[in-house]
Design an enzyme around this catalytic site. Structure first.
Site, PDB file in Angstrom:
ATOM      1  N   ASP A  24       0.847  -0.989  -0.041  1.00 57.59           N
ATOM      2  CA  ASP A  24      -0.204  -0.026  -0.133  1.00 57.59           C
ATOM      3  C   ASP A  24       0.938   1.152  -0.030  1.00 57.59           C
ATOM      4  OD1 ASP A  24      -2.359   1.352   0.059  1.00 57.59           O
ATOM      5  OD2 ASP A  24      -2.759   0.914   2.331  1.00 57.59           O
ATOM      6  N   ASN A  26       1.228   3.484  -2.862  1.00 58.96           N
ATOM      7  CA  ASN A  26       1.734   3.795  -4.057  1.00 58.96           C
ATOM      8  C   ASN A  26       1.179   5.405  -4.509  1.00 58.96           C
ATOM      9  OD1 ASN A  26       3.070   1.363  -4.482  1.00 58.96           O
ATOM     10  ND2 ASN A  26       1.545   0.471  -6.046  1.00 58.96           N
ATOM     11  N   ARG A  37      -1.020   8.843  -9.820  1.00 58.69           N
ATOM     12  CA  ARG A  37      -0.856   7.568  -9.143  1.00 58.69           C
ATOM     13  C   ARG A  37      -0.142   6.712  -9.993  1.00 58.69           C
ATOM     14  NH1 ARG A  37      -4.190   7.370  -4.910  1.00 58.69           N
ATOM     15  NH2 ARG A  37      -4.417   5.260  -5.239  1.00 58.69           N
ATOM     16  N   ASN A  72     -10.751  -2.952  -5.977  1.00 56.43           N
ATOM     17  CA  ASN A  72     -10.039  -1.796  -6.457  1.00 56.43           C
ATOM     18  C   ASN A  72     -10.659  -1.538  -7.819  1.00 56.43           C
ATOM     19  OD1 ASN A  72      -6.786  -3.030  -5.665  1.00 56.43           O
ATOM     20  ND2 ASN A  72      -7.999  -1.466  -4.624  1.00 56.43           N
ATOM     21  N   ARG A  75     -11.693   2.372  -8.546  1.00 53.26           N
ATOM     22  CA  ARG A  75     -10.885   3.275  -8.752  1.00 53.26           C
ATOM     23  C   ARG A  75     -11.263   3.892 -10.145  1.00 53.26           C
ATOM     24  NH1 ARG A  75      -5.278   2.376  -5.878  1.00 53.26           N
ATOM     25  NH2 ARG A  75      -6.225   1.672  -3.742  1.00 53.26           N
ATOM     26  N   ARG A 192       1.711  -5.056   6.230  1.00 55.03           N
ATOM     27  CA  ARG A 192       1.121  -3.944   5.363  1.00 55.03           C
ATOM     28  C   ARG A 192       2.158  -2.623   5.395  1.00 55.03           C
ATOM     29  NH1 ARG A 192      -4.932  -2.766   4.326  1.00 55.03           N
ATOM     30  NH2 ARG A 192      -4.637  -0.853   3.093  1.00 55.03           N
ATOM     31  N   ARG A 198      -5.089  -2.298   8.844  1.00 54.08           N
ATOM     32  CA  ARG A 198      -6.153  -2.997   8.451  1.00 54.08           C
ATOM     33  C   ARG A 198      -5.811  -4.128   7.401  1.00 54.08           C
ATOM     34  NH1 ARG A 198      -7.746   2.080   6.567  1.00 54.08           N
ATOM     35  NH2 ARG A 198      -7.402   2.330   4.470  1.00 54.08           N
TER      36      ARG A 198
HETATM   37  C1  FPP Z   1      -2.090   0.039  -3.287  1.00 56.37           C
HETATM   38  O1  FPP Z   1      -1.724   1.537  -3.060  1.00 56.37           O
HETATM   39  C2  FPP Z   1      -1.597  -0.554  -4.273  1.00 56.37           C
HETATM   40  C3  FPP Z   1      -2.194  -1.194  -5.296  1.00 56.37           C
HETATM   41  C4  FPP Z   1      -3.768  -0.927  -5.210  1.00 56.37           C
HETATM   42  C5  FPP Z   1      -1.557  -1.858  -6.473  1.00 56.37           C
HETATM   43  C6  FPP Z   1      -0.537  -2.655  -5.985  1.00 56.37           C
HETATM   44  C7  FPP Z   1       0.318  -2.667  -7.373  1.00 56.37           C
HETATM   45  C8  FPP Z   1       1.727  -2.608  -7.448  1.00 56.37           C
HETATM   46  C9  FPP Z   1       2.356  -2.516  -6.418  1.00 56.37           C
HETATM   47  C10 FPP Z   1       2.113  -2.505  -8.752  1.00 56.37           C
HETATM   48  C11 FPP Z   1       3.016  -3.708  -9.165  1.00 56.37           C
HETATM   49  C12 FPP Z   1       2.606  -5.233  -8.960  1.00 56.37           C
HETATM   50  C13 FPP Z   1       3.089  -5.952  -9.729  1.00 56.37           C
HETATM   51  C14 FPP Z   1       2.610  -7.376  -9.438  1.00 56.37           C
HETATM   52  C15 FPP Z   1       3.630  -5.808 -10.817  1.00 56.37           C
HETATM   53  P1  FPP Z   1      -2.411   2.608  -3.454  1.00 56.37           P
HETATM   54  O2  FPP Z   1      -2.615   3.054  -4.860  1.00 56.37           O
HETATM   55  O3  FPP Z   1      -4.028   2.236  -2.514  1.00 56.37           O
HETATM   56  O4  FPP Z   1      -1.752   3.537  -2.466  1.00 56.37           O
HETATM   57  P2  FPP Z   1      -2.495   4.940  -1.518  1.00 56.37           P
HETATM   58  O5  FPP Z   1      -3.245   4.253  -0.542  1.00 56.37           O
HETATM   59  O6  FPP Z   1      -1.471   5.719  -1.175  1.00 56.37           O
HETATM   60  O7  FPP Z   1      -3.549   5.667  -2.598  1.00 56.37           O
END
Ligand code: FPP
Length: 246
Positions: A24, A26, A37, A72, A75, A192, A198
Site C-alpha cells: 500500500d 503507491n 498515481r 480496486n 478506482r 502492510r 487493517r
Molecule cells: C495500493 O496502493 C496498491 C495497489 C492497489 C496496487 C499494487 C500494485 C503494485 C505494487 C504494482 C505492481 C504489482 C505487480 C505485481 C507488478 P494505493 O494506490 O492504494 O496507494 P494509496 O493508499 O497511497 O493511494
C-alpha cells in the site's frame, strides 16, 4: 538447473517460511512527488522485483503479494486500465528472469473480470515457471478474501449436491482444499505498508494465526533491508496458536 535449490547466503534465523504483503501507498508516494498515481504503481512494480529477489537470500520460501483487490475496480477507469497494463507489462518483462531464477509464479483471485490477453499471459507465466521451487511467488489479482471463501463454498456445495462430499464430513480441513491457496501453507507473517492498520479482505481464512507488521513506509520505499529486518524480528516472536507459553 532451473528450479534447483541454490546454496543460501545471509539466511535469517527463524525466518518466516511464508510472508504475505499488502503493498500500500503507491498513490501517496506519487502524489508527494506531484506525479500521477500510476507513477507510484510503476515504482511499486520495481520494488516487487527487489523483494522477490531477496527471498532466497533471507530464507523466505513463499511470498504472496496483493496486487489488485476485488474492490480496486472502484478506482477511476484511467487507474484501473493503467494497472492492468502494468500487470501485462510486468509479466512480459519479468517472465525470463523469474523462470531463470527458480521462481514459481501462481495467481490467486477470480479471473472472470480480467481481459483475455492478461489471462493468457498469466497462464503462460504459471506454465513457464511450474517446475521451479526456489521461491513460490503468488500474485493476488482481482482477489478478495470473502469472494474467495464464497467461490470455495460454491464448489464445496456442488460436491455435496453431487454426492461427492457428505455434510457431516465437512470440518476445518475441508474448506481450505477449495480455496485458491489450497497448495500453499498459511502465511506466517503479513506485512502492510503505508501506515494503515487493517487487512482489507486479504487472506482472511489463511491468516487466522499469522503475525502482523503494520509499517509506515510507503510501498515504493520498501527495501530489502527493511524486509530483512521484519523477517528477523519475526524470528524473535513466540507463536502460540491459541496455546500457552511453554
Ligand atoms: C495500493 O496502493 C496498491 C495497489 C492497489 C496496487 C499494487 C500494485 C503494485 C505494487 C504494482 C505492481 C504489482 C505487480 C505485481 C507488478 P494505493 O494506490 O492504494 O496507494 P494509496 O493508499 O497511497 O493511494
Amino acid at each position: 538447473m532451473a528450479g534447483a535449490p541454490q546454496p543460501q547466503m545471509n539466511m535469517v534465523p527463524g525466518c518466516p517460511r511464508h510472508v504475505a504483503i499488502i503493498m500500500d501507498g503507491n498513490g501517496r508516494w506519487a502524489t508527494q512527488r506531484g506525479r500521477p498515481r500510476l507513477f507510484g504503481h510503476h515504482a511499486g512494480a520495481r520494488r516487487v522485483r527487489e523483494i522477490v529477489e531477496s527471498c532466497p537470500e533471507i530464507g523466505v520460501d513463499y511470498l504472496t503479494i496483493f496486487a489488485f483487490s476485488t474492490e480496486n475496480w472502484k478506482r477511476t477507469q484511467v487507474e484501473v486500465a493503467g494497472l492492468m497494463n502494468l500487470f501485462r507489462r510486468y509479466i512480459i518483462k519479468e517472465t525470463k528472469v523469474l523462470r531463470e531464477s527458480g521462481v514459481r509464479v501462481r495467481f490467486i483471485g477470480d479471473r472472470v473480470r480480467l481481459d483475455d490477453k492478461l489471462i493468457h499471459l498469466m497462464n503462460e507465466l504459471e506454465a513457464a515457471t511450474e517446475h521451479n521451487n526456489q521461491v513460490h511467488l503468488t500474485i493476488a489479482l482481482n482477489y478478495g478474501g470473502r469472494d474467495e471463501v464464497a467461490r470455495a463454498t460454491k464448489r464445496l456445495a456442488a460436491d455435496v449436491a453431487a454426492g461427492r462430499l457428505r455434510p457431516e464430513d465437512v470440518d476445518e480441513e475441508t474448506l481450505p482444499r477449495y480455496l485458491d491457496t489450497h497448495v500453499l501453507p498459511d502465511p506466517d507473517l503479513v506485512i502492510r505498508t503505508s501506515g494503515e492498520a487493517r487487512i482489507s479482505n486479504f487472506l482472511l481464512w489463511q491468516s487466522a494465526y499469522s503475525e502482523y507488521e503494520f509499517i509506515d513506509t510507503l510501498w515504493p520505499d520498501f527495501t530489502r533491508e527493511e524486509f530483512t529486518r521484519l523477517c528477523t524480528a519475526y524470528g524473535g516472536r513466540e507463536r502460540r496458536f491459541g496455546g500457552v507459553l511453554r
